[in-house]
Design an enzyme around this catalytic site. Structure first.
Site, mmCIF file in Angstrom:
data_model
loop_
_atom_site.group_PDB
_atom_site.id
_atom_site.type_symbol
_atom_site.label_atom_id
_atom_site.label_comp_id
_atom_site.label_asym_id
_atom_site.label_seq_id
_atom_site.Cartn_x
_atom_site.Cartn_y
_atom_site.Cartn_z
ATOM 1 N NE ARG A 100 35.391 38.113 30.699
ATOM 2 C CZ ARG A 100 35.051 37.070 31.465
ATOM 3 N NH1 ARG A 100 34.667 37.252 32.707
ATOM 4 N NH2 ARG A 100 35.099 35.845 30.980
ATOM 5 C CG HIS B 31 37.756 37.265 37.709
ATOM 6 N ND1 HIS B 31 38.156 37.700 36.478
ATOM 7 C CD2 HIS B 31 36.666 36.483 37.469
ATOM 8 C CE1 HIS B 31 37.358 37.207 35.547
ATOM 9 N NE2 HIS B 31 36.441 36.468 36.125
#
Ligand code: GLV
Length: 327
Positions: free
Chosen positions: A242, A290
């Site tokens: 993350r 991502h």
């Protein structure tokens, strides 16, 4: 011979409850309509509603990715909140999260995507593709000595199912693999380090650090100046966990000081990465949007529908996260 009755499908089990589940698809960041078809296929009787276009206040279950802060708390019938990926930090951080089970998706193909990305990033640094990328711009023909994979130590932070899959793939490619996690683990051919007490020893011998930790209060900003200073000079960092695991200014400072060799980053504190973020243009940073891995929509739908059936039947759900632990 008696003929066995077919096993009831998930959809049939809910139908027998004579309820038509109202399903809310909620995200403040992405268009969740891609889940409509797979859910309708797995549960034809579901009444699927897409926030903010449709009224979701009567929803029984919610499928979310980065939901807004004031929607779930308004759903008085809610029995289940489900994520669409491996990480549910984006849901657990909600101040108004109702007290219902929160589940994540565990997709074996998801691990495969992470393994492909981690293998590429490891090869990128091990075989000096980062250097060739910069040399190309200078038209510089420089041939470095080839290093054996066994002489490169990859350190994985986080030993969940994704960390484990990456560890065994990199070992199969010949790398020396070590891992650090909150608690102790054992696996043949992998050197483990546990907790704060063994972190310095873990970092000291790591050439390529791969972050695959869940985002929790304890891991927020864990990749900071202190941690980078604990890595040997010339180490590289790969973040596929993350964005918030990394203190981005500290990372840039360590790269610019020449301590770190480079970084491959798939996740960021702010996504999409803002145009003026210096990570975009730093020659030692490789940015991807991502994409390391996304769970298959059909797998998301089947686990979600299975959990709807269980929630309606009063059974324990699968892949529920521990809300206090955060994953
Ligand atoms: C992706 O980021 C996931 O959590 O699956």
């Amino acid at each position: 011979m008696t003929k066995k009755a077919p096993l009831p499908t998930a959809a049939a089990a809910v139908e027998s409850d004579s309820e038509r589940p109202v399903v809310a698809l909620i995200s403040a960041h992405i268009d969740m309509s891609f889940m409509r078809g797979p859910i309708a296929k797995a549960m034809p009787e579901a009444d699927i509603r897409l926030w903010p276009k449709d009224d979701v206040t009567q929803a029984d279950v919610a499928l979310c990715w980065r939901p807004p802060h004031d929607v779930l708390g308004e759903m008085k019938r809610l029995r289940l909140v489900h994520g669409i990926g491996a990480g549910v930090d984006n849901i657990l951080s909600l101040p108004d999260l109702p007290d219902v089970p929160v589940c994540r998706v565990v997709d074996p193909n998801h691990a495969r995507g992470i393994v492909e990305y981690a293998s590429w990033a490891t090869l990128f640094f091990h075989r000096d593709f980062d250097v060739f990328q910069r040399n190309r711009l200078k038209r510089a023909w420089v041939q470095p000595r080839q290093r054996r994979a066994a002489n490169v130590t990859v350190g994985i932070m986080g030993w969940g199912n994704l960390g484990r899959a990456v560890g065994s793939a990199l070992k199969a490619l010949g790398y020396t693999v070590r891992a650090w996690a909150r608690t102790a683990h054992e696996e043949e051919g992998i050197e483990f380090f546990a907790g704060d007490g063994e972190r310095a020893a873990f970092l000291e011998g790591t050439n390529i650090l791969i972050a695959l930790l869940p985002l929790t209060a304890g891991t927020n900003g864990i990749l900071n100046a202190d941690l980078f200073a604990g890595l040997p000079k010339g180490a590289a960092v790969v973040n596929i966990g993350r964005g918030e695991l990394v203190n981005e200014p500290d990372l840039l400072a360590s790269l610019d000081a020449g301590h770190l060799r480079g970084a491959v980053l798939d996740v960021f504190v702010q996504e999409p990465l803002p145009e003026d973020n210096p990570l975009w243009v730093n020659p030692r940073v490789f940015v991807t949007p991502h994409i390391a891995s996304m769970a298959d929509p059909d797998v998301i739908a089947s686990q979600f529908v299975e959990n709807i059936r269980r929630a309606f039947a009063g059974e324990a759900v699968i892949n529920e996260v521990d809300r206090t632990r955060g994953y």
